[in-house]
Scaffold this active site. Sequence first.
Site, PDB file in Angstrom:
ATOM      1  N   LYS A 195       4.360  -1.639   5.272  1.00 14.15           N
ATOM      2  CA  LYS A 195       3.407  -2.196   4.447  1.00 14.15           C
ATOM      3  C   LYS A 195       2.170  -1.303   4.861  1.00 14.15           C
ATOM      4  CE  LYS A 195       1.515  -6.543   2.936  1.00 14.15           C
ATOM      5  NZ  LYS A 195       1.610  -7.888   2.784  1.00 14.15           N
ATOM      6  N   LYS A 248       6.048  -0.474   0.674  1.00 14.12           N
ATOM      7  CA  LYS A 248       5.136  -1.063  -0.301  1.00 14.12           C
ATOM      8  C   LYS A 248       4.009  -0.428   0.177  1.00 14.12           C
ATOM      9  CE  LYS A 248       2.589  -5.263  -0.747  1.00 14.12           C
ATOM     10  NZ  LYS A 248       2.455  -6.507  -0.365  1.00 14.12           N
TER      11      LYS A 248
HETATM   12  C1  PBG Z   1       0.973 -10.969   1.104  1.00 19.35           C
HETATM   13  C2  PBG Z   1       1.269 -10.265   0.209  1.00 19.35           C
HETATM   14  C3  PBG Z   1       0.338  -9.299  -0.427  1.00 19.35           C
HETATM   15  C4  PBG Z   1       1.346  -8.433  -1.438  1.00 19.35           C
HETATM   16  C5  PBG Z   1       2.524  -9.091  -1.416  1.00 19.35           C
HETATM   17  N1  PBG Z   1       2.545 -10.100  -0.130  1.00 19.35           N
HETATM   18  C6  PBG Z   1      -0.816  -8.872  -0.445  1.00 19.35           C
HETATM   19  C7  PBG Z   1      -1.417  -8.393   0.808  1.00 19.35           C
HETATM   20  O1  PBG Z   1      -1.065  -7.804   1.850  1.00 19.35           O
HETATM   21  O2  PBG Z   1      -2.851  -8.263   0.848  1.00 19.35           O
HETATM   22  C8  PBG Z   1       0.770  -7.415  -2.287  1.00 19.35           C
HETATM   23  C9  PBG Z   1       1.868  -7.380  -3.638  1.00 19.35           C
HETATM   24  C10 PBG Z   1       1.343  -6.834  -4.765  1.00 19.35           C
HETATM   25  O3  PBG Z   1      -0.052  -6.155  -4.722  1.00 19.35           O
HETATM   26  O4  PBG Z   1       1.943  -6.653  -6.023  1.00 19.35           O
HETATM   27  N2  PBG Z   1       0.553 -10.676   2.484  1.00 19.35           N
END
Ligand code: PBG
Length: 324
Positions: A195, A248
């Site tokens: 991520k 992601k």
């Molecule tokens: C929670 C989380 C996030 C997303 C999914 N789970 C936000 C972040 O990490 O700030 C983002 C999903 C999206 O942008 O569609 N931590």
Amino acid sequence: MPFPQDRPRRLRKTETMRGMMRETHLDVQDLVYPLFLKHGHDVKDPVQSMPGVYQLSIDALVREGSALQALGIPAVLLFGLPGYKDAQASSSFDPDEVVPRGIAALKEKCPDLLVITDVCLCAYTLDGHCGIVKDGEIANDQPLELLAQAAISHARAGADIIAPSDMMDGRVGFLRDSLDSNGFEGVAILSYAVKYASAFYGPFRDAAASAPSFGDRRTHQMDPANLREALKEVRADIDEGADMVMVKPALSYLDVIRAIREAVLCPVVAYNVSGEYSMVKAAVQRGWLDEKAAVLEKLLSMKRAGADFILTYHAKDVARWLSS
Ligand code: PBG
């Protein structure tokens, strides 16, 4: 020798020919639909920065679940907007909060719809951080116990798959042990293994009310410049017991999806995140892009890169287009 000897256009002549030659396919089975849950009754609040996306109350969620099943979508990913936030993220594991209650309601009405839950503290802490802030830093080990309690509360309510998205070190192993010792060895873990600290989560933080009130997420989410580190994260999470690994965002990281696909045997998952959704939607609203063609091409590229399935806010539209 006639010129040119090779004529690739021979195999592109008709739609039937192109169909036979097609290497990659997008199927409704590849889609997971993310949903935002909040308190209330008959609530369907639009998210301003994500046209077509809503925050739903549990009764509305259950209706949505039936609609998704009718479309053939196999799974949902649940996010919660809790009724309260505190320093210890207590609402993240409160069994009366929207996510556990939503899971139970959905499982009662649509038992075959797979339920995946996002496990992170950012929507539940006062400061919007994914962990607990200690001396100005996001602590790593202290939040693990809280994440485990959240995961167990979801498993107890009937979740099929737990998806930790916090990026704390060691959390997959910690969650696996905690689930197992509470009798949930059958609940799978989809790790947000790779991520990145991305600008493309902006609209989501509106939808989930989870923006950090100070600082950013760069001490736990990955540097967008790094690929080798992505492979390291994936290997660590698989060693700790992850059943599936996610990349992601997806669109700017197709090379990462490809590299991971070649390096591991487990399913690789792409998250077509909020910013990637909203930029297409905004261009479509201005008449600058053909929505169906652009979205199908974008999702197909993620499959071609090596994703087994895709979490996407476009899932319902895609399911309709694929069946028409
Ligand atoms: C929670 C989380 C996030 C997303 C999914 N789970 C936000 C972040 O990490 O700030 C983002 C999903 C999206 O942008 O569609 N931590």
